[in-house]
Design an enzyme around this catalytic site. Structure first.
Site, PDB file in Angstrom:
ATOM      1  N   SER A   1       0.069  10.738  -2.057  1.00 46.87           N
ATOM      2  CA  SER A   1       0.931  10.001  -1.352  1.00 46.87           C
ATOM      3  C   SER A   1       2.138   9.145  -1.934  1.00 46.87           C
ATOM      4  O   SER A   1       2.803   8.464  -2.056  1.00 46.87           O
ATOM      5  CB  SER A   1       0.439   8.812  -0.439  1.00 46.87           C
TER       6      SER A   1
ATOM      7  N   SER B   1      -3.647  12.765  -4.439  1.00 36.67           N
ATOM      8  CA  SER B   1      -2.283  11.830  -3.821  1.00 36.67           C
ATOM      9  C   SER B   1      -1.250  12.146  -5.320  1.00 36.67           C
ATOM     10  O   SER B   1      -0.208  11.299  -5.626  1.00 36.67           O
ATOM     11  CB  SER B   1      -2.033   9.547  -4.174  1.00 36.67           C
TER      12      SER B   1
ATOM     13  N   LYS C   1       4.679   3.689  -8.129  1.00 31.98           N
ATOM     14  CA  LYS C   1       4.172   3.396  -6.403  1.00 31.98           C
ATOM     15  C   LYS C   1       4.088   2.251  -6.468  1.00 31.98           C
ATOM     16  O   LYS C   1       3.425   1.157  -6.606  1.00 31.98           O
ATOM     17  CB  LYS C   1       3.109   4.139  -6.418  1.00 31.98           C
TER      18      LYS C   1
END
Lengths: 484, 488, 107
Positions: free
Chosen positions: B154, B178, B79
């Site tokens: 996310s 997330s 990420k």
């Protein structure tokens, strides 16, 4: 007595002498950095993803200071984020302490106004935080150097217990002395390692109300501290006397113009939005650890001062001066130990001529050309009347210049005092005979001429005449002249 | 055989037997990405050159007989909030669009030491603020199962990438669901670790009290292999735990008979999509078949999870994002700036998206003088009660089972008009982070053609148990093996 | 510690407050933007007043009850980051310094 009395609190920011910074391993010796932005890393330059880790030495230093200030060392303490924006604060917050500081509820006893007793200045708290980067203004822009960012800082906050500029100075001096005694700060204010902020208000003398106060920031010398405080007291007093109001502002001190100037364009107080620092678990400081550190405290200025009073029969003021620097106190004690003269006499020498040379020559008390044994020897020569006081002063000067022992100098320069009455009587007789006008003048009542005649004897003996003997003989001689 | 589709375990075995090289595996993966990602858009940066160089190094290491690990030569991506030295790290924000970290996050350093091959950085909601990846400042990521739907957020890019087999595993980050929520939306396995189990040094902070880096992969076994490398105390992170790291693979294949499963009744109240509920119930039944004891429990403060989570998020994020000021890195909007305050105002206005701006303003608000007690402090106190809920539950059971989201993946644009509606989709995943407990999300079925995820929540430092349970469940189900149509 | 009176449920974050908090976090904001954010922020904050239902009189904040304590490091100097690594990302430099526009006021 003035209608208004000052009410002053002091905030002292002291950098703590550690090898590395408060929250990262970069060197804390920023003054020795070869270039800007040398001792830097992701943590102290606040790069994304960086995280702080507490320097255990800074905590130890802080505990020692807290103990020296008679504080309670809080078993549980927590760091907090103090949020504001300024280019010298890379994270946009300073890691400090808020609700749970390291030390609280302490005090310091300082000589009171008359110099005879003591007054107690309460210390509200002492807490750890980090120093900011160095900002230099260059006209239409500014430059930032992060070498200093993250250096450990101890903030010491007093209660508004000081009611005169003298006590402010006494408190600040004593705190600085303590920091130096502990070896946690050099006390070198010119280098910016110790900074003061004064919170000043005034009130009708005798009342206990607390009126609006102003905050004078960035006072980096005792001179600025005292001058600024004095000015602000006056300014506020005059304001009230003219029916005006004091507004709560932050001020700076303009030393050139000798006035305080309003600094913040917005007069509202900062909203720092404190909250506990989530990246740092609480610090638990056990009783055992505190007591262990307490045993490591050296004899502090206050205790040493008290001991000097009792052991050496000095006055409060004398003791305060000698203990203002640990190295000076140590020097004094060593000299006393090595000398046969009374401590009072040694004190007179040290606080007078000796310190004058030290200061004039800008010397460090460690590694002086005049070690304690030499000074002891000199004082003994003087009290033993081997040399007179004037000669002794001259010898001291020579000692500082050459590093020789007093005995060596006295022999080399043949300064041994002349106390031989027979010899001196001859000189006195000669002076009286050579100066009949002055003798007549003296006998007519002009007593100041006596000093002149003393001077003449000194001149003729190249300063070696024992003044007491000379005085005696001169008086005798003059009385004889009167009778004849 | 599509090399890029292999699980970590499978690829590792082939590499160990020297039947395939890391260079081949990595090249195949990169080619697949270049073919596939145009429609999914999981990646912000694909670093082909460094990836191939690392792959060659991994092969060389193996060739020389040097120490290798199960991860040596395995391609992965992370990420884009995890700092990778020399590789652009953006948090999917304009304010970091061209930022090159000069250092590696600890997790990256550990993976590099293990010989894993970094292939790129995943799209995300800007600074982790979002539940759909629609808050990325650059572009939306599409759910590989239905390109008109969101992958979740996310860590949407990471979930989509693993689902589309673009990289053997990923590192995501879970602050309030997330990892788990996008894992559920995309049919991958994702682990939110115990807070402090994995170092946060180098992770661009969102909520310092909650952020947890964790692996995302095709199954629990793979997640365990990755966790083995990244877990453990880090002297650079004062909040990382000293507890020793167990051997996660040692007991992972042991039977799970006798473990007690708790079903939190508050998580099964009205509002769940029918297909989601039926998938979860079926999964629970399966756990029963495996010999686990099922019982109902209560987490009475569940409904306060959202406000607790968000209030603390607002406060901490507003402080964490203060360093993005245009002076030392990132976007710097200095045209027309008469003074440094103008620089801050302009840079942050342009550099941060609307959701980020909303949240940091709210952060300033809740921490403001006069409001601190009512909001931030209140939230921290209720947080204690949330923790106690979990602690009490774990005295009766070993693991909790719940859905990761009340619905399956929603359509792009469906929830963007109302920020609060978006927050509410987090309702099942948001309480674990304030409590610091770990949770594993595993695929457990489909609803209306879209994947359903189930989360197994354990007590503090129970990753080994969660992975074991996940593995056991995945040994008797095939949900996790299914691939989106476009990746057949 | 006594908790302060919680704000009422129909608390509005008006345009002025939006501008105030925007400035606190140094976000440039136009009048129009402030007007647009106002109802959003108000709605969100009002939802969170849900917490007022919970009696927390005797509850300690979670920040004080985590298990970890006293994590520190020894006072050792460690190598710093090479200056070029730092300056590489800096938007405006002057020699080895970071350059910023005019700064006035202390803090």
């Amino acid at each position: 007595m003035s209608v208004y009395e000052p009410v002053i609190g002091l905030e002292i920011h002291a950098e703590l002498l550690t090898h590395s910074k408060m929250f990262c391993g970069c060197s804390a010796a920023y003054a020795q950095a070869p270039e800007p932005n040398t001792f830097i890393c992701p943590v102290c330059t606040a790069l994304p993803g960086a995280m702080p880790v507490v320097n255990e030495k800074a905590v130890e230093h802080a505990i020692l200071v807290g103990l020296a200030l008679n504080c309670t060392i809080n078993e549980m303490n927590q760091f907090a984020r103090k949020n504001y924006f300024y280019p010298d604060l890379p994270k946009g917050y300073q890691i400090s302490q808020y609700d749970l500081p390291l030390a609280s509820n302490g005090f310091l006893d300082i000589p009171d106004e008359s110099g005879g007793g003591v007054q107690r200045i309460r210390v509200r708290r002492a807490h750890l935080e980090e120093d900011t980067a160095k900002l230099s203004h260059e006209g239409d822009h500014a430059l930032v150097d992060y070498n200093r960012a993250g250096v450990p800082l101890l903030e010491i906050v007093s209660e508004p217990d000081m009611h005169s500029v003298e006590s402010v100075l006494a408190y600040a001096t004593r705190v600085r002395a303590i920091l130096r005694y502990l070896g946690v700060n050099s006390g070198d204010m010119e280098k910016g390692v110790l900074r003061f902020e004064a919170n000043v208000s005034v009130r009708p003398t005798g009342s206990s109300e607390l009126r609006t106060r102003t905050e004078i920031k960035n006072l980096n010398s005792f001179r600025a501290l005292t001058r600024a405080t004095a000015y602000e007291i006056q300014r506020q007093t005059q304001l009230y006397e003219n029916g005006g109001e004091v507004i709560q502002v932050t001020l700076g001190w303009d030393d050139l113009r000798g006035i305080t100037v309003s600094q913040r364009s917005k007069e509202e107080a900062h909203d720092y939005r404190y909250f506990p620092e989530p990246d740092l678990p609480p610090l638990e400081i056990s009783r055992t650890r505190v007591e262990e550190l307490r045993t490591r405290l050296p004899e502090l200025p206050e205790a040493k001062s008290l001991r000097f009073l009792q052991e050496f029969g000095l006055t409060v003021k004398e003791a305060a001066l000698l203990t203002s620097e640990k190295s000076l106190a140590d020097y004094f004690e060593r000299t006393v130990a090595l000398s046969k003269s009374p401590a009072k006499t040694i004190n007179n020498w040290i606080s007078g001529e000796f310190l004058r040379y030290v200061n004039d020559l800008g010397l460090d008390l460690d590694g002086l050309p005049v070690p304690p044994e030499n000074l002891a020897e000199l004082v003994d020569l003087a009290t033993g009347k081997v040399i007179n006081d004037n000669s002794a002063k001259a010898v001291l000067k020579e000692m500082f210049q050459t590093g020789q022992s007093p005995k060596q100098i006295v022999e080399a320069k043949n300064l041994a005092q002349v106390s031989d009455e027979g010899y001196l009587e001859g000189i006195v007789t000669r002076v009286l005979a050579d100066n009949p006008k002055e003798v007549a003048s003296y006998l007519a009542g002009k007593e100041t001429v006596f000093q002149w005649m003393m001077g003449q004897v000194a001149r003729l003996t190249k300063g070696k005449a024992d003044p007491q003997v000379t005085r005696q003989l001169l008086l005798q001689g003059l009385e004889k002249a009167r009778k004849s | 055989m599509d090399l890029y589709s292999l699980t970590l375990r499978e690829a590792g075995e082939l590499l160990a037997k020297k039947q395939v090289s890391s260079l081949e595996l990595t090249s195949a993966t990169l080619e697949h990405i270049h073919r596939t990602d145009a429609s999914i858009r999981a990646f912000v940066t694909v670093s082909d050159e460094t990836a191939l160089a690392q792959a060659r190094q991994a092969d060389e290491r193996r060739r020389r007989g040097e120490m290798v690990t199960p991860l040596t030569g395995i391609p992965f991506a992370v990420k884009d909030c995890i700092s990778t030295k020399g590789v652009r790290t953006t948090c999917s924000s304009r304010i970091l669009e061209n930022y090159l970290p000069p250092y590696n996050a600890t997790v990256i350093a550990r993976l590099a030491e293990a010989g894993a091959v970094l292939i790129g950085k995943h799209n995300m909601d800007e600074f982790g603020m979002g539940s759909s990846c629609e808050n990325s400042a650059f572009f939306n990521t599409h759910n590989p199962w239905d390109l008109e739907r969101v992958p979740g957020g996310s860590s949407g890019g990471s979930a989509a990438a693993v689902a589309a087999r673009m990289g053997t595993f990923a590192l995501g980050e879970d602050t309030g669901g997330s990892i788990r929520m996008p894992a559920g939306f995309c049919n991958v396995t994702g682990l939110k670790t115990t807070y402090g189990r994995v170092s946060r040094y180098g992770l661009i902070a969102l909520v310092s009290s909650f952020d947890s880096i964790g692996p995302m992969a095709q199954d629990a076994y793979d997640c365990a292999s990755v966790l083995q490398v990244i877990a453990g105390k880090d002297p650079h992170d004062a909040t990382s735990l000293s507890a020793p790291v167990p051997d996660y693979l040692k007991d992972i294949t042991q039977p799970v008979k006798g473990f007690r499963v708790g079903i939190p009744k508050e998580y099964f109240q009205a509002g769940m999509e029918a297909g989601v509920e039926s998938s979860i119930r079926e999964a629970i039944r399966k756990l029963g078949e495996l010999g686990m004891e099922i019982q109902e429990v209560s987490l009475p403060h569940t409904k306060y999870g959202l406000p607790v989570y968000y209030l603390i998020l607002f406060a901490e994020a507003s402080a964490n994002l203060a360093r993005f000021d245009g002076t030392r890195f990132g976007l710097s909007v200095s045209e027309g700036a008469e003074n440094v305050i103008d620089l801050y105002l302009q840079t942050r206005r342009e550099g941060f998206g609307a959701e980020v701006r909303r949240r940091i303003m709210l952060g300033a608000y809740v921490l403001s003088a006069g409001y601190y007690d009512a909001y931030y402090l209140k939230a921290q106190k209720v947080r204690t009660l949330l923790r106690q809920d979990f602690e009490n539950a774990f005295e009766k059971v070993d693991v909790l089972v719940a859905p990761t989201c009340p619905t399956t993946a929603f359509k792009l644009g469906e929830k963007t008009a109302d920020p609060l509606a978006m927050y509410l989709s987090d309702i099942y995943v948001v309480a674990t982070n304030p409590a610091g407990v770990p949770a594993l999300s595993v695929p457990c079925g489909f609803s209306n053609g879209m994947p359903v995820g189930m989360q197994l929540i354990g007590k503090h430092l129970s990753e080994d148990l969660l992975l074991r349970l996940g593995h056991a469940y995945q040994s008797v189900t095939d949900w996790h093996k299914m691939r989106p149509g476009m990746i057949q | 510690m006594k908790t302060k009176e919680s704000p009422k449920n129909d608390f509005t974050i008006d345009t002025e407050m939006v501008k105030h908090v925007a400035y606190l976090v140094r976000l440039g904001i136009s009048e129009k933007e402030a007007q647009a954010f106002s109802p959003q922020l108000t709605e969100i904050i009002n939802y969170f007043h849900l917490l007022n239902e919970v009696d927390t009189e005797a509850v300690k904040p979670a920040s004080q009850i985590s298990a970890i304590r006293s994590v520190m490091r020894t006072d050792q100097v460690r190598p710093s980051m090479p200056r070029p690594d730092f300056l590489m990302n800096v938007p405006h430099t002057e020699g080895n310094n970071v350059q910023v526009p005019l700064v006035f006021d202390e803090e």
